[in-house]
Design a protein around this motif. Sequence first.
Motif, PDB file in Angstrom:
ATOM      1  N   MET A 140     -11.408 -13.917  11.128  1.00 29.07           N
ATOM      2  CA  MET A 140     -12.377 -13.688  12.060  1.00 29.07           C
ATOM      3  C   MET A 140     -12.004 -14.291  13.356  1.00 29.07           C
ATOM      4  N   SER A 141     -10.710 -14.197  13.691  1.00 27.62           N
ATOM      5  CA  SER A 141     -10.117 -14.833  15.007  1.00 27.62           C
ATOM      6  C   SER A 141     -10.300 -13.686  15.977  1.00 27.62           C
ATOM      7  N   GLY A 142     -10.655 -12.410  15.930  1.00 26.32           N
ATOM      8  CA  GLY A 142     -10.634 -11.551  16.976  1.00 26.32           C
ATOM      9  C   GLY A 142     -11.178 -10.328  16.298  1.00 26.32           C
ATOM     10  N   LYS A 143     -11.312  -9.154  17.195  1.00 29.65           N
ATOM     11  CA  LYS A 143     -11.825  -7.841  16.703  1.00 29.65           C
ATOM     12  C   LYS A 143     -11.004  -7.021  16.880  1.00 29.65           C
ATOM     13  N   GLY A 144     -10.992  -5.903  15.893  1.00 33.30           N
ATOM     14  CA  GLY A 144     -10.140  -4.751  15.748  1.00 33.30           C
ATOM     15  C   GLY A 144     -11.004  -3.544  15.749  1.00 33.30           C
ATOM     16  N   LYS A 145     -10.603  -2.449  15.532  1.00 30.54           N
ATOM     17  CA  LYS A 145     -11.389  -1.140  15.253  1.00 30.54           C
ATOM     18  C   LYS A 145     -11.158  -0.290  14.083  1.00 30.54           C
ATOM     19  N   ILE A 146     -12.291   0.146  13.702  1.00 28.07           N
ATOM     20  CA  ILE A 146     -12.235   0.889  12.514  1.00 28.07           C
ATOM     21  C   ILE A 146     -12.885   2.536  12.587  1.00 28.07           C
ATOM     22  N   LEU A 147     -12.446   3.376  12.012  1.00 29.59           N
ATOM     23  CA  LEU A 147     -13.036   4.852  12.068  1.00 29.59           C
ATOM     24  C   LEU A 147     -13.691   4.875  10.709  1.00 29.59           C
ATOM     25  N   ILE A 148     -14.932   5.245  10.964  1.00 33.28           N
ATOM     26  CA  ILE A 148     -15.773   5.188   9.577  1.00 33.28           C
ATOM     27  C   ILE A 148     -16.658   6.494   9.917  1.00 33.28           C
ATOM     28  N   SER A 149     -16.940   7.244   8.677  1.00 31.21           N
ATOM     29  CA  SER A 149     -17.756   8.437   8.641  1.00 31.21           C
ATOM     30  C   SER A 149     -19.084   8.006   8.168  1.00 31.21           C
ATOM     31  N   SER A 150     -20.395   8.327   8.709  1.00 31.27           N
ATOM     32  CA  SER A 150     -21.599   8.184   8.588  1.00 31.27           C
ATOM     33  C   SER A 150     -22.282   9.620   8.620  1.00 31.27           C
ATOM     34  N   ASN A 151     -23.199  10.053   7.900  1.00 31.32           N
ATOM     35  CA  ASN A 151     -24.123  11.230   8.156  1.00 31.32           C
ATOM     36  C   ASN A 151     -22.971  12.309   8.499  1.00 31.32           C
ATOM     37  N   GLY A 152     -21.726  12.428   8.123  1.00 27.46           N
ATOM     38  CA  GLY A 152     -21.053  13.409   8.665  1.00 27.46           C
ATOM     39  C   GLY A 152     -20.409  13.330   9.918  1.00 27.46           C
ATOM     40  N   THR A 153     -20.889  12.142  10.580  1.00 25.25           N
ATOM     41  CA  THR A 153     -20.186  11.969  11.954  1.00 25.25           C
ATOM     42  C   THR A 153     -19.187  10.653  11.895  1.00 25.25           C
ATOM     43  N   ASN A 154     -18.000  10.940  12.669  1.00 26.13           N
ATOM     44  CA  ASN A 154     -17.096   9.898  12.746  1.00 26.13           C
ATOM     45  C   ASN A 154     -17.600   8.825  13.731  1.00 26.13           C
ATOM     46  N   HIS A 155     -17.499   7.515  13.487  1.00 29.54           N
ATOM     47  CA  HIS A 155     -17.768   6.680  14.489  1.00 29.54           C
ATOM     48  C   HIS A 155     -16.484   5.370  14.640  1.00 29.54           C
ATOM     49  N   GLU A 156     -16.193   5.217  15.726  1.00 30.16           N
ATOM     50  CA  GLU A 156     -15.236   4.092  16.081  1.00 30.16           C
ATOM     51  C   GLU A 156     -16.138   2.820  16.385  1.00 30.16           C
ATOM     52  N   LEU A 157     -15.731   1.755  15.628  1.00 33.58           N
ATOM     53  CA  LEU A 157     -16.616   0.513  15.664  1.00 33.58           C
ATOM     54  C   LEU A 157     -15.697  -0.634  15.477  1.00 33.58           C
ATOM     55  N   GLN A 158     -16.287  -1.883  16.061  1.00 36.76           N
ATOM     56  CA  GLN A 158     -15.570  -2.977  16.159  1.00 36.76           C
ATOM     57  C   GLN A 158     -15.718  -3.524  14.683  1.00 36.76           C
ATOM     58  N   ALA A 159     -14.603  -4.339  14.277  1.00 36.21           N
ATOM     59  CA  ALA A 159     -14.685  -4.999  12.941  1.00 36.21           C
ATOM     60  C   ALA A 159     -13.697  -6.083  13.010  1.00 36.21           C
ATOM     61  N   MET A 160     -14.148  -6.860  12.220  1.00 31.75           N
ATOM     62  CA  MET A 160     -13.479  -8.373  11.943  1.00 31.75           C
ATOM     63  C   MET A 160     -13.187  -8.555  10.271  1.00 31.75           C
ATOM     64  N   THR A 161     -12.415  -9.421  10.072  1.00 31.65           N
ATOM     65  CA  THR A 161     -12.036  -9.657   8.676  1.00 31.65           C
ATOM     66  C   THR A 161     -12.057 -11.064   8.394  1.00 31.65           C
ATOM     67  N   GLU A 162     -12.384 -11.375   7.118  1.00 30.92           N
ATOM     68  CA  GLU A 162     -12.305 -12.796   6.512  1.00 30.92           C
ATOM     69  C   GLU A 162     -11.012 -13.215   5.746  1.00 30.92           C
ATOM     70  N   ALA A 163      -9.994 -12.312   5.899  1.00 31.22           N
ATOM     71  CA  ALA A 163      -8.981 -12.293   5.225  1.00 31.22           C
ATOM     72  C   ALA A 163      -8.005 -13.130   5.810  1.00 31.22           C
ATOM     73  N   GLU A 164      -6.799 -13.380   5.024  1.00 38.78           N
ATOM     74  CA  GLU A 164      -6.136 -14.560   5.533  1.00 38.78           C
ATOM     75  C   GLU A 164      -4.817 -13.943   6.331  1.00 38.78           C
ATOM     76  N   GLU A 165      -4.741 -12.468   6.289  1.00 33.95           N
ATOM     77  CA  GLU A 165      -3.904 -12.002   7.241  1.00 33.95           C
ATOM     78  C   GLU A 165      -4.545 -10.746   7.921  1.00 33.95           C
ATOM     79  N   ASN A 166      -3.764 -10.257   8.769  1.00 34.36           N
ATOM     80  CA  ASN A 166      -4.150  -9.023   9.525  1.00 34.36           C
ATOM     81  C   ASN A 166      -4.219  -7.928   8.843  1.00 34.36           C
ATOM     82  N   ILE A 167      -4.959  -7.229   9.195  1.00 34.77           N
ATOM     83  CA  ILE A 167      -5.261  -5.661   8.595  1.00 34.77           C
ATOM     84  C   ILE A 167      -4.490  -4.630   9.561  1.00 34.77           C
ATOM     85  N   PRO A 168      -3.676  -4.063   9.298  1.00 34.81           N
ATOM     86  CA  PRO A 168      -2.870  -3.328  10.198  1.00 34.81           C
ATOM     87  C   PRO A 168      -3.457  -1.966  10.333  1.00 34.81           C
ATOM     88  N   THR A 169      -2.906  -1.150  11.260  1.00 34.88           N
ATOM     89  CA  THR A 169      -3.482   0.160  11.480  1.00 34.88           C
ATOM     90  C   THR A 169      -3.127   1.165  10.308  1.00 34.88           C
TER      91      THR A 169
END
Length: 188
Positions: A140-169
């Motif tokens: 939770m040290s910073g924000k990245g972005k994810i692409l996610i689909s909802s109701n047939g529309t793609n959204h680019e939203l900010q995301a964080m993780t509690e994991a011990e390692e970064n989640i790469p692109t």
Amino acid sequence: MFEFLQNLDALHQGFWYIALGASLFFLLQTVLTFIGSGHGGDFSTDISGDVSHDTPFQLFSLRNLINFLLGFGWGGVAFYDSIGNKTLLIIISILIGVGFVVLFFFLIIQILKLTEDNTFKIENLIGKVGEVYLTIPANMSGKGKILISSNGTNHELQAMTEAEENIPTNHSVRVIYIYDQTLVVAKI
């Protein structure tokens, strides 16, 4: 024009007058509905008598009265010569009128099933899978972005993780919960 009505008895005339009047009013309502006259203005013909708070229509309204009178009048005209007992004829005409109102409600419910609410609600994303667009920093040290689909529309939203390692692109993630309008995700 209505000379044929003068030789009929009072009940038969009554059915004809109700049927013709309701038909004329129904035709007027239909034309006004299609040209958009049903919107706006301060004249309301609906009487408060909701079936339930979830329904968009009311039980006691001018439209339902016209539907009832349409069924009642034409039912009486159609069965006048077939049914000799006038009390039974009136009861059957009332049932036909009620049937017209029920048919109207059924049609409205079917039409309302065709409507769809595509309003974006971030809460609906919990449990959904997305793809990392910008690397999400660990703990939770910073924000990245994810692409996610909802109701047939793609959204680019900010995301964080509690994991011990970064989640790469390009990695898949699942939304666990929402924190301050930011998706908290976990690597799949």
